[in-house]
Design a protein around this motif. Structure first.
Motif, short mmCIF file in Angstrom:
data_model
loop_
_atom_site.label_atom_id
_atom_site.label_comp_id
_atom_site.label_asym_id
_atom_site.label_seq_id
_atom_site.Cartn_x
_atom_site.Cartn_y
_atom_site.Cartn_z
N LYS A 1 0.84 -1.21 0.00
CA LYS A 1 0.00 0.00 0.00
C LYS A 1 0.87 1.26 0.00
CE LYS A 1 -3.72 -0.12 -0.10
NZ LYS A 1 -4.59 -0.11 -1.30
N GLU A 2 1.96 1.22 0.76
CA GLU A 2 2.87 2.37 0.79
C GLU A 2 3.50 2.58 -0.58
OE1 GLU A 2 6.68 4.29 0.92
OE2 GLU A 2 6.46 2.14 0.73
N GLN A 3 3.83 1.51 -1.28
CA GLN A 3 4.40 1.63 -2.62
C GLN A 3 3.38 2.19 -3.61
OE1 GLN A 3 5.84 -2.36 -3.23
NE2 GLN A 3 7.86 -1.89 -2.37
N GLN A 4 2.12 1.80 -3.45
CA GLN A 4 1.07 2.38 -4.30
C GLN A 4 0.98 3.89 -4.08
OE1 GLN A 4 -2.46 0.25 -3.15
NE2 GLN A 4 -2.11 -1.42 -4.60
N ILE A 5 1.06 4.30 -2.83
CA ILE A 5 1.00 5.73 -2.52
C ILE A 5 2.20 6.45 -3.11
CG2 ILE A 5 1.15 7.39 -0.60
CD1 ILE A 5 -0.59 5.38 1.01
N GLU A 6 3.38 5.87 -2.98
CA GLU A 6 4.57 6.49 -3.57
C GLU A 6 4.44 6.63 -5.08
OE1 GLU A 6 8.26 4.65 -2.58
OE2 GLU A 6 8.09 5.13 -0.45
N TYR A 7 3.89 5.61 -5.73
CA TYR A 7 3.72 5.68 -7.18
C TYR A 7 2.75 6.80 -7.55
CZ TYR A 7 2.08 4.75 -11.86
OH TYR A 7 1.71 4.91 -13.16
N LEU A 8 1.63 6.87 -6.85
CA LEU A 8 0.64 7.92 -7.16
C LEU A 8 1.25 9.31 -6.96
CD1 LEU A 8 -2.58 6.35 -5.63
CD2 LEU A 8 -2.08 6.72 -8.06
N ILE A 9 2.05 9.46 -5.94
CA ILE A 9 2.71 10.76 -5.71
C ILE A 9 3.68 11.05 -6.84
CG2 ILE A 9 4.36 11.96 -4.22
CD1 ILE A 9 2.93 10.60 -1.84
N SER A 10 4.38 10.02 -7.31
CA SER A 10 5.38 10.25 -8.37
C SER A 10 4.75 10.64 -9.70
CB SER A 10 6.25 9.01 -8.54
OG SER A 10 5.52 7.97 -9.17
N VAL A 11 3.50 10.25 -9.95
CA VAL A 11 2.87 10.59 -11.23
C VAL A 11 2.04 11.86 -11.16
CG1 VAL A 11 2.86 8.21 -12.07
CG2 VAL A 11 0.87 9.08 -10.85
N LEU A 12 2.04 12.52 -10.02
CA LEU A 12 1.35 13.81 -9.95
C LEU A 12 2.04 14.79 -10.88
CD1 LEU A 12 0.65 14.21 -6.13
CD2 LEU A 12 -1.05 14.01 -7.93
N PRO A 13 1.28 15.59 -11.59
CA PRO A 13 1.91 16.54 -12.50
C PRO A 13 2.70 17.58 -11.73
CG PRO A 13 -0.46 16.88 -12.44
CD PRO A 13 -0.17 15.67 -11.62
N GLY A 14 3.88 17.92 -12.26
CA GLY A 14 4.70 18.95 -11.64
C GLY A 14 5.54 18.47 -10.49
N ILE A 15 5.53 17.18 -10.22
CA ILE A 15 6.28 16.69 -9.06
C ILE A 15 7.79 16.82 -9.28
CG2 ILE A 15 6.52 14.25 -9.67
CD1 ILE A 15 5.36 15.51 -6.28
N ASP A 16 8.23 16.81 -10.54
CA ASP A 16 9.66 16.89 -10.82
C ASP A 16 10.13 18.29 -11.20
OD1 ASP A 16 10.02 14.18 -10.36
OD2 ASP A 16 9.55 13.65 -12.44
N SER A 17 9.27 19.29 -11.07
CA SER A 17 9.67 20.64 -11.45
C SER A 17 9.73 21.54 -10.22
CB SER A 17 8.70 21.22 -12.48
OG SER A 17 7.39 21.19 -11.99
N SER A 18 10.54 22.58 -10.34
CA SER A 18 10.71 23.49 -9.21
C SER A 18 9.50 24.41 -9.10
CB SER A 18 11.98 24.32 -9.40
OG SER A 18 11.79 25.22 -10.48
N GLU A 19 9.46 25.15 -8.01
CA GLU A 19 8.35 26.08 -7.79
C GLU A 19 8.33 27.16 -8.87
OE1 GLU A 19 6.69 29.09 -4.31
OE2 GLU A 19 8.27 27.65 -3.84
N ALA A 20 9.50 27.65 -9.27
CA ALA A 20 9.57 28.69 -10.30
C ALA A 20 9.06 28.15 -11.64
CB ALA A 20 11.01 29.18 -10.45
#
Length: 189
Positions: free
Chosen positions: A114-133
């Motif tokens: 379940k924790e891995q599922q949560i990590e995956y969902l967080i990783s596919v959120l848009p903008g997760i790999d971009s900075s605030e700027a």
């Protein structure tokens, strides 16, 4: 993105439920083995005396006098044992060590999955790999694009109204052409 957030919330709810169920299982079906205190820590909690399995009596520190019962419990007959097992006020019998360990591993595996599922969902959120700027820049770009699309929409609405008025005039002309002047038709009938 809303779908991902919904899935993420569902997974978090499920994880909380799994934590609760795991703690409930572990606290209900353990074998009540007393903890051993570390010998190198002088102010550690005292070791508990051996706790009988599923005892309802509170544990006592080792070395303290064990309260004695005034009369020994009557021997249970076969019928008495089945009644005691059916009594809902008594805690359930602990699982065998093998079963308990197996279920512990299963519960731990379920929590990890379940924790891995949560990590995956967080990783596919848009903008997760971009900075605030970068995210703010993208938001400004999207706002400008939205303003342009909104202007196009308003222009199309104006064009639609113009075409609607033109269509009404054409329909009026066709109606007059087919039926003639209504006043004349009503007078003749």
């Amino acid at each position: 993105m809303a779908d991902i957030l919904t899935q993420l919330q569902t997974c978090l709810d499920q994880l909380a439920t799994q934590f609760y169920a795991t703690i409930g299982y572990l606290s209900t079906y353990h074998d009540n083995s007393p903890a051993t205190t570390p010998t190198n820590i002088p102010n550690a909690a005292p070791a508990l005396a051996k706790i009988p399995k599923n005892s309802t009596a509170p544990p006592v520190p080792a070395g303290a006098p064990v309260p004695s019962q005034s009369s020994p419990p009557p021997p249970q007959t076969q019928r008495g044992a089945s009644e005691a097992a059916a009594d809902p006020n008594l805690p359930p019998a602990p699982d065998s060590p093998r079963t308990f360990a197996s279920r512990q591993r299963e519960l731990a595996r379920d929590l990890i999955i379940k924790e891995q599922q949560i990590e995956y969902l967080i990783s596919v959120l848009p903008g997760i790999d971009s900075s605030e700027a970068e995210q703010e820049k993208r938001i400004r770009e999207l706002e400008a694009e939205l303003r342009g699309v909104e202007e196009e929409r308003e222009a199309k609405i104006r064009e639609l109204r113009t075409l609607g008025r033109t269509l009404e005039r054409v329909m009026g002309a066709v109606e007059t052409g087919i039926y003639g002047d209504r006043a004349v038709l009503e007078r003749d009938s």
